[in-house]
Design an enzyme around this catalytic site. Structure first.
Site, PDB file in Angstrom:
ATOM      1  N   GLY A  79      -2.753   5.027  -2.487  1.00 43.03           N
ATOM      2  CA  GLY A  79      -3.418   6.322  -2.415  1.00 43.03           C
ATOM      3  C   GLY A  79      -4.908   6.056  -2.561  1.00 43.03           C
ATOM      4  O   GLY A  79      -5.323   5.309  -3.467  1.00 43.03           O
TER       5      GLY A  79
ATOM      6  N   ARG B  91      -7.200  -3.861   1.544  1.00 42.76           N
ATOM      7  CA  ARG B  91      -6.708  -2.833   2.481  1.00 42.76           C
ATOM      8  C   ARG B  91      -7.927  -2.235   3.195  1.00 42.76           C
ATOM      9  O   ARG B  91      -8.929  -1.914   2.546  1.00 42.76           O
ATOM     10  CB  ARG B  91      -5.929  -1.721   1.748  1.00 42.76           C
ATOM     11  CG  ARG B  91      -4.619  -2.214   1.135  1.00 42.76           C
ATOM     12  CD  ARG B  91      -3.754  -1.048   0.681  1.00 42.76           C
ATOM     13  NE  ARG B  91      -3.082  -0.407   1.794  1.00 42.76           N
ATOM     14  CZ  ARG B  91      -2.400   0.746   1.692  1.00 42.76           C
ATOM     15  NH1 ARG B  91      -2.349   1.377   0.549  1.00 42.76           N
ATOM     16  NH2 ARG B  91      -1.792   1.256   2.748  1.00 42.76           N
TER      17      ARG B  91
ATOM     18  N   GLN C 150       6.853   7.078   0.811  1.00 42.52           N
ATOM     19  CA  GLN C 150       6.011   7.618  -0.265  1.00 42.52           C
ATOM     20  C   GLN C 150       6.360   9.072  -0.562  1.00 42.52           C
ATOM     21  O   GLN C 150       6.217   9.538  -1.692  1.00 42.52           O
ATOM     22  CB  GLN C 150       4.526   7.519   0.117  1.00 42.52           C
ATOM     23  CG  GLN C 150       3.938   6.117   0.066  1.00 42.52           C
ATOM     24  CD  GLN C 150       3.999   5.431   1.405  1.00 42.52           C
ATOM     25  OE1 GLN C 150       4.874   5.717   2.224  1.00 42.52           O
ATOM     26  NE2 GLN C 150       3.091   4.514   1.651  1.00 42.52           N
TER      27      GLN C 150
ATOM     28  N   ASP D 196      -7.433   9.304   3.815  1.00 38.05           N
ATOM     29  CA  ASP D 196      -7.887   7.961   3.432  1.00 38.05           C
ATOM     30  C   ASP D 196      -9.333   7.715   3.833  1.00 38.05           C
ATOM     31  O   ASP D 196     -10.037   6.939   3.196  1.00 38.05           O
ATOM     32  CB  ASP D 196      -6.984   6.901   4.060  1.00 38.05           C
ATOM     33  CG  ASP D 196      -5.661   6.864   3.315  1.00 38.05           C
ATOM     34  OD1 ASP D 196      -4.783   7.676   3.641  1.00 38.05           O
ATOM     35  OD2 ASP D 196      -5.543   6.056   2.371  1.00 38.05           O
TER      36      ASP D 196
ATOM     37  N   ASN E 213      -5.138   9.481   7.829  1.00 39.31           N
ATOM     38  CA  ASN E 213      -4.183   9.623   6.723  1.00 39.31           C
ATOM     39  C   ASN E 213      -2.905   8.912   7.136  1.00 39.31           C
ATOM     40  O   ASN E 213      -2.807   8.366   8.249  1.00 39.31           O
ATOM     41  CB  ASN E 213      -3.946  11.107   6.405  1.00 39.31           C
ATOM     42  CG  ASN E 213      -3.179  11.292   5.095  1.00 39.31           C
ATOM     43  OD1 ASN E 213      -3.538  10.710   4.072  1.00 39.31           O
ATOM     44  ND2 ASN E 213      -2.106  12.060   5.122  1.00 39.31           N
TER      45      ASN E 213
HETATM   46  O1  MRU Z   1      -0.403   3.613   2.241  1.00 34.28           O
HETATM   47  P1  MRU Z   1      -0.698   4.590   1.140  1.00 34.28           P
HETATM   48  O2  MRU Z   1       0.523   4.992   0.382  1.00 34.28           O
HETATM   49  O3  MRU Z   1      -1.808   4.106   0.250  1.00 34.28           O
HETATM   50  O4  MRU Z   1      -1.234   5.884   1.888  1.00 34.28           O
HETATM   51  C1  MRU Z   1      -1.682   6.965   1.126  1.00 34.28           C
HETATM   52  C2  MRU Z   1      -2.076   8.145   1.929  1.00 34.28           C
HETATM   53  O5  MRU Z   1      -2.076   8.133   3.133  1.00 34.28           O
HETATM   54  C3  MRU Z   1      -2.578   9.328   1.153  1.00 34.28           C
HETATM   55  O6  MRU Z   1      -2.254  10.511   1.807  1.00 34.28           O
HETATM   56  C4  MRU Z   1      -4.096   9.240   1.006  1.00 34.28           C
HETATM   57  O7  MRU Z   1      -4.486   7.991   0.510  1.00 34.28           O
HETATM   58  C5  MRU Z   1      -4.630  10.304   0.102  1.00 34.28           C
HETATM   59  S1  MRU Z   1      -4.185  10.031  -1.591  1.00 34.28           S
HETATM   60  C6  MRU Z   1      -4.903  11.270  -2.511  1.00 34.28           C
END
Ligand code: MRU
Length: 342
Positions: free
Chosen positions: A64, A106, A210, A251, A261
């Site tokens: 996140g 990442r 998730q 993101d 996102n």
């Molecule tokens: O791959 P992830 O689980 O890190 O992806 C997370 C997302 O896409 C969330 O929607 C985004 O980071 C916003 S978190 C407040």
């Protein structure tokens, strides 16, 4: 029951700290809940080396956008406490190298490089001890700020919600994705505080689930009415008139509002437009990257084929994020209110 703390600085005595006001004198730890094990197991990890922090971010043990930023910041601070540098100049060099290494874990969530840049920029001391304290203070200030921003996003977004309203969300942009109560889920928690209960549809969010594992779990343990659906069911649920609003996290948002996102967000926005359901992105301003004019320039993380079930002989394509064009977004729920221009 309430959801556990997603991340914290843990001092040598094992006390958790989410805000500045703790000495960096004795080496502490980045403390996270391992999200790859949720919801079956609640295991905490204590991280203290660049490799361990990198691995935890890369493998989504902490994930996140805001949570990645806070974890990398605290991670940098605890690593620096163990560098054993011979001089302040050498220490600064090691801090910069470690920040660059963590930043490479990442690529898509801009909060990672944003937080690390802020921490490195805060180091101005002429002694190693002072530098370590400045790093820790900045990391904990970022964390405390995130908690406040989530609350403000929640307050702003709660105005959109009415009792019994269907809210569809994708991935996890809740407490587990931040240091606070989340971004996309914050309005739901804030509304609940005001006595407004909504009905949440949580996309399972293939391939790493998730939504099914994290969003459904954190909402359920918080007493929110939540229903898990497969990603492919979202249009049908909208057609049945069960969704009053879609709220997702982000993101990285480009200067023109195009929003990266979790993969699957784009098709959700298209479906919402077709069914005339408002589609909101909830985010702190730190997720906006004004150096990028539009979504085409946002780096999209490609992940391992192993994350997707496939037969021998079948190839796999696994982009972790997609970009939703600005024109499909009704508005942005931010700490500064609900905005149509960012
Ligand atoms: O791959 P992830 O689980 O890190 O992806 C997370 C997302 O896409 C969330 O929607 C985004 O980071 C916003 S978190 C407040």
């Amino acid at each position: 029951m309430s959801i556990p703390v997603t991340l914290s600085y843990q001092d040598a005595a094992g006390n958790m700290h989410l805000a500045p006001g703790v000495s960096a004198g004795t080496p502490g730890f980045l403390d996270i809940i391992d999200q790859t094990l949720l919801p079956c197991e609640q295991k905490r990890l204590k991280l203290e080396t660049p490799e361990a922090v990198y691995e935890a971010i890369k493998q989504l043990r902490v994930r996140g956008a805001p949570a990645i930023g806070c974890s990398a910041a605290i991670g940098l601070a605890v690593c620096a406490q163990r560098f054993g540098s011979a001089s302040p100049d050498e220490h600064l060099l090691k801090i910069r190298e470690c920040a660059a290494f963590l930043d490479s874990s990442r690529p898509t969530a801009v909060n990672l490089s944003w937080a690390l840049k802020r921490c490195v920029g805060a180091v101005k001391g002429d002694s190693i001890q002072l530098m370590n304290q400045q790093l820790l203070d900045e990391a904990l200030a970022i964390t405390a700020e995130d908690i406040r921003l989530c609350a403000a996003i929640g307050k702003a977004g709660a105005a959109l919600l009415k009792p019994g309203m269907g809210v569809l969300t994708h991935c996890n942009a809740g407490a587990l994705a931040t240091a606070g109560i989340g971004t996309a889920l914050a309005p739901i928690y804030a509304a609940m505080e005001q006595g407004i209960q909504v009905k949440v549809f949580s996309d399972e969010t293939r391939p790493l689930l998730q939504g099914a594992r994290l969003t459904a779990w954190e909402l359920a343990v918080s007493g929110v009415d939540v229903t898990t659906i497969c990603d492919s069911m979202a249009s049908q649920v909208m057609r049945e008139g069960k969704v009053g609003v879609v709220i997702v996290g982000a993101d990285r948002v480009a200067a023109n509002g195009d929003t990266a996102n979790k993969i699957g967000t784009y098709q959700l926005a298209i479906a919402a437009k077709y069914h005339k359901v408002p589609f909101y992105v909830a985010l702190p301003f730190s997720t906006i990257d004004r150096s990028i004019p539009d979504g085409a320039a946002i780096p999209i993380e490609q992940r391992s084929a192993e994350e997707i079930f496939h037969c021998d002989g079948a190839k796999v394509y696994n982009p972790a994020f997609d970009v939703t064009p600005r024109e499909l977004i009704t508005g942005f729920i931010t700490e500064r209110g609900i905005l149509t221009e960012i």
